[in-house]
Design an enzyme around this catalytic site. Structure first.
Site, PDB file in Angstrom:
ATOM      1  CG  ASP A   1      -2.026   0.973   1.158  1.00  0.00           C
ATOM      2  OD1 ASP A   1      -2.161   1.614   0.097  1.00  0.00           O
ATOM      3  OD2 ASP A   1      -2.772   1.113   2.143  1.00  0.00           O
TER       4      ASP A   1
ATOM      5  CD  GLU B   1      -5.536  -0.685  -1.425  1.00  0.00           C
ATOM      6  OE1 GLU B   1      -5.256  -1.510  -0.536  1.00  0.00           O
ATOM      7  OE2 GLU B   1      -6.501   0.093  -1.351  1.00  0.00           O
TER       8      GLU B   1
END
Lengths: 417, 372
Positions: free
Chosen positions: A41, A135
């Site tokens: 992420d 992500e």
């Protein structure tokens, strides 16, 4: 216990300081070199791209979002200290952080950075499942031999490479399934690296709130609370069939998640389920002419996207949000799938007329669902609308002109409204 | 109110009533049927505010009166009672319950006051005429498959019943279309129907009407106004609002210059279409018709499931032609043909195709081709 230095990538046996570079960014865990499912992420992705491209912003609070009326899509970590969060209305964010620099999102720049990161990830494993621009899940099972290094090492190398080559930072969650990997990536942000091993899965989850589960929003949380479920430990008290009876499919999933079980695969080609575009207005709109212009532009964007992806949809959805944030949607199933802006526009326009309410609206959105390959798209021929085929032909000709001379080479007058 | 009635008579009346009642509605009384007992008969009335149906049944009325009770519930109870049972209905105004008794079964049902039951306002009908049930049945049965489900084109959500100029003079005509196919069915103009205003009869009314038309020997009394239409048999009266909209000018949709003629046995054709369409996927329902001298090859090519082909001997004498249609649409129009061969009239692969039964122009169908 195996340990890894995230600065110099040295491996060693335990210790909180790297014996090679004496750095302290050390990660150690008994299962460190055995776990293979990761979630990466990026840290405050949009804001980080902006700071990278404009170093003057480096030490200022930066908020990315749409206009005065919009919401925060990303806040940098400096703005987050002031309490600014994603999805917060902009006026509230500016109240908390009045000296913030507010920037309009630059989609192209983010997409470019995202592609570069994706290229790096795909060198680690073919099994990369992007969730959004910033992500992705990665399954590195069986790659240790190929790379001559365990997944943890390759992931540390990935984020290091992202920092040096792209000037962007990310956080890694490493575990034995997607659910836990996603939880882990959030534990140590920013520039984080967190590991949840098999051994401590149960104890890790035990006291945490179920609202951590991806997909449990406000509604589900309320339903769970009504059943006395707030923490994973509460879930463990329930039989599987009782959860299923009360919460349907979700219930069964919850039973497994409570035990840290998640057998979903990392699938690189998760099919697109719908294509939609929406816009939040600077000021609430009720003028039908203005709405019409917005509808056309949205329909055209949706159609462009569908054509680019070679898809067509048979369900047209219109989404509206009132001034008080109440939302309503209208949808219509077509007998044939379409990818034509003309058709999407006309149907959504009729759906808007059926709403039979003049607003004012703060947001309008158009989308298509029930997707299928573009070659099944209908020609638009309609017994009762002899012009439809001509309009479809004109749209295709327009597309060719735009492909050759640029997006703005030819436009409908309607789009200028 | 207190009555006794044979189970079969009650079941017939209540089943028509309960089918009008909307399953999901927010106004409680609309879930109910109004039972009115007077002299030697009872009447059952149900409505969804757009359609009202009144069924009469003979009964022994001990005490006249009226009440309303949940239609679906009453129907379920009567349906489960044994054949030949005598059913006693009596209401107790004090408790607000309706008791239903048959043999050793006793039910006590909640009621709502009859005063709350909405009765459709009566209206002036501009045109009153009578038609034999089979004539009306043909008009609606052969057109209803083409009714549009698209609510944005609400004026297509019904059958357009009107007076039109046919080949041999004025006719009573039913037209339905969804933009992809169209059905146009004519019947001789009944006496007294000349001044009938054209009305769009809603899909649900067409479905309900089917039950009135089941018996060949019935004469149906039809009454039409600008806003309402009424169909009545001695036992049942169905009143419906009509769709408030303008039916599009369908005449220019019906091709007149199509010259390429295909004649084929309708049942063989339908079966063959059905067979090849088996491999077509939900996504692509296209059937390709390849026509050559007295030869028709039907084929389906669905990349994700497979391919199929079937050849039929037909009468065709024009230039070779390849044209594609939605399999479901082809099947639906082919199944309208029941006496003679199906005759298709084509122009090109992109133009609407006309279909009729033999040389009979009292029922014509138009279908839009699709790319294959």
């Amino acid at each position: 216990m195996p340990a890894l230095c995230r600065d110099c990538l040295a491996t060693f046996e335990a210790g909180s300081r790297c014996p090679e570079c004496l750095g302290v960014r050390v990660i150690s865990h008994p299962e460190l070199f055995d776990l293979t499912i990761a979630h990466m992420d990026c840290d405050a992705f949009y804001a980080s791209v902006e700071k990278r491209d404009n170093p003057e912003l480096r030490n200022k609070p930066v908020i990315i979002g749409g206009g005065r009326r919009g919401v925060v899509s990303t806040a940098c970590y400096i703005a987050r200290i002031a309490g600014v969060r994603s999805a917060m209305p902009m006026f509230q964010a500016l109240k908390l952080c009045p000296n913030a620099v507010v920037l309009r999102p630059r989609g192209e720049a983010y997409a470019k950075a995202s592609r570069a990161i994706r290229d790096m990830m795909s060198k680690l494993t073919p099994d990369v499942e992007p969730l959004s621009l910033d992500e992705a899940f990665m399954d590195l099972s069986g790659t240790a031999k190929l790379h001559g290094a365990p997944p943890a090492m390759m992931l540390a190398r990935l984020v290091k490479q992202m920092e040096t080559e792209l000037g962007l930072t990310g956080s890694i969650g490493l575990s034995h399934n997607k659910f836990l990997a996603k939880l882990a990536s959030d534990l140590d942000k920013p520039r984080g690296f967190a590991v949840i091993g098999k051994a401590e899965t149960a104890s890790f989850l035990h006291d945490r709130p179920v609202s951590m589960i991806w997909g449990v929003g406000a509604t589900t949380r309320q339903a769970l609370e009504a059943a006395g479920i707030r923490r994973f430990s509460d879930l463990l008290q329930w039989e599987k069939q009782d959860l299923a009876a009360r919460f349907g499919n979700m219930g069964e999933r919850l039973w497994h998640l409570a035990r840290g079980q998640d057998d979903r695969r990392v699938s690189p080609h998760a099919p697109v389920k719908s294509i939609s575009k929406e816009t939040t207005f600077e000021e609430d709109i009720s003028d039908p002419e203005l709405l019409d212009g917005h509808l056309w532009r949205l329909a055209e964007q949706v159609a462009d996207r569908a054509k680019a992806k070679g898809l067509a949809g048979r369900v047209i959805t219109l989404k509206l949000k009132r001034a008080d944030h109440r939302q309503l949607t209208r949808r219509l199933s077509l007998p044939y799938p379409t990818q034509l802006a003309d058709r999407i526009y006309r149907i959504s326009n009729k759906l808007l007329a059926l709403v039979n309410d003049t607003g004012p609206w703060r947001l309008i959105g158009v989308g298509i669902g029930g997707l299928c390959p573009g070659e099944y798209a209908h020609s638009g021929a309609d017994l009762l609308d002899p012009q439809a085929v001509k309009r479809a032909g004109a749209e295709l000709a327009t597309d060719r002109i735009r492909a050759r001379y640029g997006q703005d080479a030819i436009r409908k007058g309607r789009s200028l409204r | 109110m207190k009555i006794s009635i044979e189970r079969a008579a009650l079941l017939k009346a209540v089943s028509q009533a309960q089918s009008v009642v909307e399953r999901r509605n927010t106004i409680p009384i609309l879930a109910n049927v109004l039972i009115e007992a007077e002299s030697e008969a009872i009447s059952l009335r149900a409505t969804d505010l757009d359609i009202e149906v009144v069924d009469k049944a003979s009964a022994q009325v001990v005490r006249a009166g009226a009440t309303t009770v949940n239609a679906v519930l009453l129907h379920e109870i009567v349906r489960k009672l044994p054949d030949g049972a005598l059913v006693m209905l009596s209401d107790d105004p004090a408790s607000g319950r309706l008791s239903v008794e048959a043999g050793r079964s006793r039910f006590s049902l909640a009621t709502l006051p009859r005063e709350d039951f909405p009765v459709m306002a009566s209206s002036e009908y501009e045109s009153n005429f009578s038609v034999a049930a089979p004539v009306l049945r043909r008009l609606f049965d052969k057109s209803k498959f083409a009714i549009s489900h698209e609510e944005t084109r609400y004026y297509l959500n019904g059958v357009y019943l009107h007076v039109a100029e046919g080949e041999g003079g004025k006719v009573l005509r039913a037209v339905a279309t969804d933009g992809h196919r169209l059905a146009r069915i004519d019947a001789p103009l009944p006496e007294g129907a000349e001044n009938m205003p054209g009305v769009i009869v809603p899909r649900k009314t067409v479905a309900e009407l089917g039950k009135l038309l089941a018996d060949d020997d019935t004469e149906i009394a039809v009454s039409v106004s600008e806003t309402k239409v009424r169909f009545a048999t001695p036992d049942i009266t169905l009143t419906s609002k009509v769709i408030d909209g303008t039916f599009p000018d369908y005449t220019r949709v019906i091709p007149t210059g199509n010259t390429r003629k295909l004649e084929v046995d309708a049942s063989d054709f339908a079966k063959a279409v059905d067979r090849v369409a088996t491999v077509s996927s939900e996504r692509s329902r296209a059937v390709k018709m390849a026509l050559d001298e007295d030869r028709l090859v039907l084929s389906v090519n669905a990349p994700d499931s497979g391919a199929a082909e079937e050849e039929l001997a037909v009468a065709y004498g024009d230039e070779p032609l390849e044209i594609g249609f939605n399999a479901k649409y082809l099947l639906e129009i082919a199944s309208q043909v029941d006496r003679e061969n199906a005759v298709f009239m084509f122009n090109s692969a992109g133009d609407p195709t006309l279909m009729r039964e033999g040389n009979d122009t009292s029922a014509v169908y138009v279908v839009m081709p699709m790319r294959v």
